[in-house]
Design a protein around this motif. Sequence first.
Motif, PDB file in Angstrom:
ATOM      1  N   GLN A 131       0.826  -1.203   0.000  1.00  0.00           N
ATOM      2  CA  GLN A 131       0.000   0.000   0.000  1.00  0.00           C
ATOM      3  C   GLN A 131       0.863   1.255   0.000  1.00  0.00           C
ATOM      4  OE1 GLN A 131      -2.661  -0.351   3.335  1.00  0.00           O
ATOM      5  NE2 GLN A 131      -3.795  -2.081   2.461  1.00  0.00           N
ATOM      6  N   LEU A 132       2.014   1.158   0.655  1.00  0.00           N
ATOM      7  CA  LEU A 132       2.915   2.307   0.711  1.00  0.00           C
ATOM      8  C   LEU A 132       3.660   2.513  -0.613  1.00  0.00           C
ATOM      9  CD1 LEU A 132       4.529   1.896   4.254  1.00  0.00           C
ATOM     10  CD2 LEU A 132       2.813   3.576   3.572  1.00  0.00           C
ATOM     11  N   VAL A 133       4.000   1.417  -1.301  1.00  0.00           N
ATOM     12  CA  VAL A 133       4.837   1.528  -2.509  1.00  0.00           C
ATOM     13  C   VAL A 133       4.025   1.456  -3.800  1.00  0.00           C
ATOM     14  CG1 VAL A 133       6.819   0.537  -1.310  1.00  0.00           C
ATOM     15  CG2 VAL A 133       5.296  -0.958  -2.624  1.00  0.00           C
ATOM     16  N   GLN A 134       2.697   1.257  -3.686  1.00  0.00           N
ATOM     17  CA  GLN A 134       1.894   1.121  -4.900  1.00  0.00           C
ATOM     18  C   GLN A 134       1.977   2.367  -5.782  1.00  0.00           C
ATOM     19  OE1 GLN A 134       0.075  -1.731  -5.941  1.00  0.00           O
ATOM     20  NE2 GLN A 134       0.240  -0.501  -7.805  1.00  0.00           N
ATOM     21  N   GLU A 135       1.919   3.525  -5.163  1.00  0.00           N
ATOM     22  CA  GLU A 135       2.004   4.771  -5.939  1.00  0.00           C
ATOM     23  C   GLU A 135       3.372   4.893  -6.599  1.00  0.00           C
ATOM     24  OE1 GLU A 135       1.340   9.616  -5.537  1.00  0.00           O
ATOM     25  OE2 GLU A 135       1.059   8.308  -3.777  1.00  0.00           O
ATOM     26  N   ILE A 136       4.407   4.447  -5.886  1.00  0.00           N
ATOM     27  CA  ILE A 136       5.755   4.488  -6.463  1.00  0.00           C
ATOM     28  C   ILE A 136       5.830   3.584  -7.687  1.00  0.00           C
ATOM     29  CG2 ILE A 136       8.184   3.943  -6.051  1.00  0.00           C
ATOM     30  CD1 ILE A 136       7.748   4.633  -3.117  1.00  0.00           C
ATOM     31  N   ASP A 137       5.283   2.366  -7.565  1.00  0.00           N
ATOM     32  CA  ASP A 137       5.297   1.434  -8.699  1.00  0.00           C
ATOM     33  C   ASP A 137       4.507   1.992  -9.883  1.00  0.00           C
ATOM     34  OD1 ASP A 137       6.796  -0.299  -7.209  1.00  0.00           O
ATOM     35  OD2 ASP A 137       5.102  -1.566  -6.601  1.00  0.00           O
ATOM     36  N   ASN A 138       3.360   2.618  -9.573  1.00  0.00           N
ATOM     37  CA  ASN A 138       2.549   3.199 -10.650  1.00  0.00           C
ATOM     38  C   ASN A 138       3.304   4.319 -11.354  1.00  0.00           C
ATOM     39  OD1 ASN A 138       0.466   1.459  -9.988  1.00  0.00           O
ATOM     40  ND2 ASN A 138      -0.647   2.960  -8.758  1.00  0.00           N
ATOM     41  N   LEU A 139       4.001   5.142 -10.557  1.00  0.00           N
ATOM     42  CA  LEU A 139       4.771   6.241 -11.135  1.00  0.00           C
ATOM     43  C   LEU A 139       5.938   5.722 -11.975  1.00  0.00           C
ATOM     44  CD1 LEU A 139       4.809   8.730  -8.123  1.00  0.00           C
ATOM     45  CD2 LEU A 139       3.692   9.095 -10.337  1.00  0.00           C
ATOM     46  N   LYS A 140       6.552   4.638 -11.519  1.00  0.00           N
ATOM     47  CA  LYS A 140       7.657   4.053 -12.295  1.00  0.00           C
ATOM     48  C   LYS A 140       7.149   3.496 -13.625  1.00  0.00           C
ATOM     49  CE  LYS A 140      10.814   2.893  -8.508  1.00  0.00           C
ATOM     50  NZ  LYS A 140      11.486   1.793  -7.758  1.00  0.00           N
ATOM     51  N   ASP A 141       5.986   2.873 -13.605  1.00  0.00           N
ATOM     52  CA  ASP A 141       5.398   2.377 -14.847  1.00  0.00           C
ATOM     53  C   ASP A 141       5.086   3.530 -15.797  1.00  0.00           C
ATOM     54  OD1 ASP A 141       5.543  -0.224 -13.956  1.00  0.00           O
ATOM     55  OD2 ASP A 141       3.458  -0.301 -13.256  1.00  0.00           O
ATOM     56  N   GLU A 142       4.551   4.609 -15.236  1.00  0.00           N
ATOM     57  CA  GLU A 142       4.241   5.774 -16.074  1.00  0.00           C
ATOM     58  C   GLU A 142       5.523   6.389 -16.635  1.00  0.00           C
ATOM     59  OE1 GLU A 142       2.061  10.174 -15.872  1.00  0.00           O
ATOM     60  OE2 GLU A 142       2.185   8.913 -14.072  1.00  0.00           O
ATOM     61  N   ARG A 143       6.548   6.464 -15.799  1.00  0.00           N
ATOM     62  CA  ARG A 143       7.835   7.013 -16.262  1.00  0.00           C
ATOM     63  C   ARG A 143       8.408   6.175 -17.396  1.00  0.00           C
ATOM     64  NH1 ARG A 143      12.563   7.083 -11.928  1.00  0.00           N
ATOM     65  NH2 ARG A 143      12.237   4.849 -12.192  1.00  0.00           N
ATOM     66  N   LYS A 144       8.351   4.864 -17.245  1.00  0.00           N
ATOM     67  CA  LYS A 144       8.861   3.968 -18.284  1.00  0.00           C
ATOM     68  C   LYS A 144       8.104   4.159 -19.591  1.00  0.00           C
ATOM     69  CE  LYS A 144       9.751  -0.935 -19.200  1.00  0.00           C
ATOM     70  NZ  LYS A 144       9.652  -2.321 -18.651  1.00  0.00           N
ATOM     71  N   ARG A 145       6.789   4.251 -19.493  1.00  0.00           N
ATOM     72  CA  ARG A 145       5.975   4.424 -20.694  1.00  0.00           C
ATOM     73  C   ARG A 145       6.251   5.764 -21.357  1.00  0.00           C
ATOM     74  NH1 ARG A 145       1.682   7.257 -21.386  1.00  0.00           N
ATOM     75  NH2 ARG A 145       1.290   7.514 -19.142  1.00  0.00           N
ATOM     76  N   ARG A 146       6.301   6.816 -20.548  1.00  0.00           N
ATOM     77  CA  ARG A 146       6.553   8.147 -21.103  1.00  0.00           C
ATOM     78  C   ARG A 146       7.942   8.238 -21.734  1.00  0.00           C
ATOM     79  NH1 ARG A 146       3.427  12.560 -20.067  1.00  0.00           N
ATOM     80  NH2 ARG A 146       1.618  12.286 -18.711  1.00  0.00           N
ATOM     81  N   SER A 147       8.927   7.626 -21.096  1.00  0.00           N
ATOM     82  CA  SER A 147      10.291   7.669 -21.624  1.00  0.00           C
ATOM     83  C   SER A 147      10.378   6.946 -22.965  1.00  0.00           C
ATOM     84  CB  SER A 147      11.265   7.036 -20.627  1.00  0.00           C
ATOM     85  OG  SER A 147      11.313   7.778 -19.430  1.00  0.00           O
ATOM     86  N   ALA A 148       9.717   5.787 -23.062  1.00  0.00           N
ATOM     87  CA  ALA A 148       9.726   5.045 -24.321  1.00  0.00           C
ATOM     88  C   ALA A 148       9.009   5.825 -25.414  1.00  0.00           C
ATOM     89  CB  ALA A 148       9.070   3.681 -24.123  1.00  0.00           C
ATOM     90  N   ASP A 149       7.874   6.430 -25.068  1.00  0.00           N
ATOM     91  CA  ASP A 149       7.133   7.227 -26.053  1.00  0.00           C
ATOM     92  C   ASP A 149       7.941   8.439 -26.486  1.00  0.00           C
ATOM     93  OD1 ASP A 149       5.071   5.439 -25.821  1.00  0.00           O
ATOM     94  OD2 ASP A 149       3.825   6.716 -24.526  1.00  0.00           O
ATOM     95  N   LEU A 150       8.630   9.061 -25.534  1.00  0.00           N
ATOM     96  CA  LEU A 150       9.432  10.237 -25.857  1.00  0.00           C
ATOM     97  C   LEU A 150      10.597   9.873 -26.762  1.00  0.00           C
ATOM     98  CD1 LEU A 150      10.029  13.225 -25.486  1.00  0.00           C
ATOM     99  CD2 LEU A 150      11.296  12.654 -23.395  1.00  0.00           C
ATOM    100  N   GLN A 151      11.232   8.738 -26.488  1.00  0.00           N
ATOM    101  CA  GLN A 151      12.352   8.311 -27.327  1.00  0.00           C
ATOM    102  C   GLN A 151      11.872   8.029 -28.749  1.00  0.00           C
ATOM    103  OE1 GLN A 151      16.004   7.800 -26.472  1.00  0.00           O
ATOM    104  NE2 GLN A 151      15.577   8.240 -28.602  1.00  0.00           N
ATOM    105  N   GLN A 152      10.717   7.365 -28.870  1.00  0.00           N
ATOM    106  CA  GLN A 152      10.175   7.081 -30.192  1.00  0.00           C
ATOM    107  C   GLN A 152       9.827   8.379 -30.925  1.00  0.00           C
ATOM    108  OE1 GLN A 152       9.838   4.066 -31.795  1.00  0.00           O
ATOM    109  NE2 GLN A 152       9.269   5.328 -33.551  1.00  0.00           N
ATOM    110  N   ARG A 153       9.229   9.305 -30.205  1.00  0.00           N
ATOM    111  CA  ARG A 153       8.858  10.588 -30.815  1.00  0.00           C
ATOM    112  C   ARG A 153      10.105  11.370 -31.218  1.00  0.00           C
ATOM    113  NH1 ARG A 153       4.806  15.029 -27.984  1.00  0.00           N
ATOM    114  NH2 ARG A 153       4.532  16.368 -29.839  1.00  0.00           N
ATOM    115  N   LEU A 154      11.148  11.236 -30.407  1.00  0.00           N
ATOM    116  CA  LEU A 154      12.409  11.916 -30.716  1.00  0.00           C
ATOM    117  C   LEU A 154      13.036  11.342 -31.980  1.00  0.00           C
ATOM    118  CD1 LEU A 154      14.443  14.029 -29.707  1.00  0.00           C
ATOM    119  CD2 LEU A 154      15.547  12.213 -28.397  1.00  0.00           C
TER     120      LEU A 154
END
Length: 561
Positions: free
Chosen positions: A226-249
């Motif tokens: 319960q304490l780390v769920q938000e952290i895991d969700n944020l890491k998943d979002e970061r990974k997705r955004r980074s991959a999308d940004l690299q592709q867009r770049l």
Amino acid sequence: MQGYLTHLHRFNEDITAIQLPDAFTYPFFYEPHPLSMLAAEQVQQYLTAQTDFQHNFGLKPDMPGLVIGKMFGVLVVQDQEGKLGYLAAVSGKLAGTNQNQYFVPPIFDMLDPDGFFIQEENIINAINRRIEELSANPNIKIFKERLVSLQQENDAVLSDLRKFHKANKAERKRIREQAKQQLNEEEYNLIAEDLIKQSYRDQHDYDVAKQACKEKFQRQEEELQQLVQEIDNLKDERKRRSADLQQRLFDQYHFLNAEGNTKPVLDIFQDHINMPPPAGAGECAAPKLLQYAYQHQLKPIALAEFWWGASPSSEVRKHKQYYPSCRGKCEPILGHMLQGLKVDPNPMLQNPAADKELEFIYKDDDIIVVNKPAEFLSVPGINIQDSVQQRIERMYPDIKSPIIIHRLDMSTSGILVLAKNKEAHQIIQDQFIQHTVRKRYTALLEGIIEESEGLIDLPLRVDLDDRPRQMVCYDYGKPARTEFKVVAIEGNRTRIHYFPLTGRTHQLRVHSAHVKGLNAPIVGDDLYGNRADRLHLHAGFISFKHPKTGEVMSFEVTDPF
């Protein structure tokens, strides 16, 4: 000259007597054309006197900021009227920006504050800061420690229970054996049936205890989750955004060539190496220069790149020295961009040993010792098969075992020991592995070495962006140690003996040239210094035990320079 091109510069001296090159510069192995050198000198004059930006190249001791030397490039071009000029570029950003009035712009400006890259990077950075904030919650550490402690408690409980049940099992075995001897069959069967029930009961008790431990651990784990769920969700979002940004770049990088064709960087690398581009592909000076020239109908004439500033801690880079384009990032891109231009031939496809002969120092039934000329491969290469190995195989077609025991760089001359049978190969190779083979190299260095002798200890690994160059790396490099002894000072050069304690690729060349080594490249080193008639490095002495007799064999050949 086309005045509307603010990045097109005039030569500040008469160049009419300089003949144009017959072909464009082969960017990965070249001698700078005189026009390129004049252009580079003008860029260097600008860098010395300019007040357009502040950047600490490490050339002024009192300059604030992090020291970062940079690679610059010049491209001599001809406009549609036949007039000559030059373009200048810097690899990567300069003084925190991609825009400079003197240098051509990037293929895509990632640093544009209104562009998608900076905006998305700001979002990702905000996610990183939130992850750091959440990760700093002291309760996370407490719960993790509780989980470790609880796991240890559970393990102890189950361990004690297994010991107790093991003792019960032993007692049941004793009772069973005693009953066999003392009771009749009917009485024994009753006892045996009860003992089986006891065994089932012990197994049931263990299963119940194990499940209780598991549920207790899961409850504690759920509280931590319960304490780390938000952290895991944020890491998943970061990974997705980074991959999308690299592709867009990647989608922003499309490169022209002299034929007027455009190709996306993803397709370039896919076709060339069947892999995605490395980070920073397209940010080097050469692609920027050619792209700008093609976009503005300027004909490329000659190219050169030079280093400006202090040497980095890992690579060998010398102030004002010319360097070829990097292979990892630039070779696929330039391979496309140079299509349609007449380009100098690739010298790496030419066999420099075609007219050279091997000098045999010693031969018997087990070994061959040769004096290898400079610019002569030890083993077949990707493009050139002619080598010491191939020539010996042709001379001795009956040899079935491996011939090459050790190698010398193509540019290094000197003693090479070869095997004529499997036993000899194994015995001498073991001596190399156990470091009982004594070797001495002679080199001529550009510069004066003050120490009379010493030890160089710099770990090395390949430069992944610019093979086969090596770089110093304390994190992933392999140990590389070299003892040295100065032989003589000859003008502004030093003759030196090297005694390598390890055998890494380019070890002596990097240990000579690197700022943390002797900071004096070997004369003629076209990778880490300046090209000359040859690389002045010679393997002049070797000593080892003969594979059959055990006799110590020593061979010495005077250096040819």
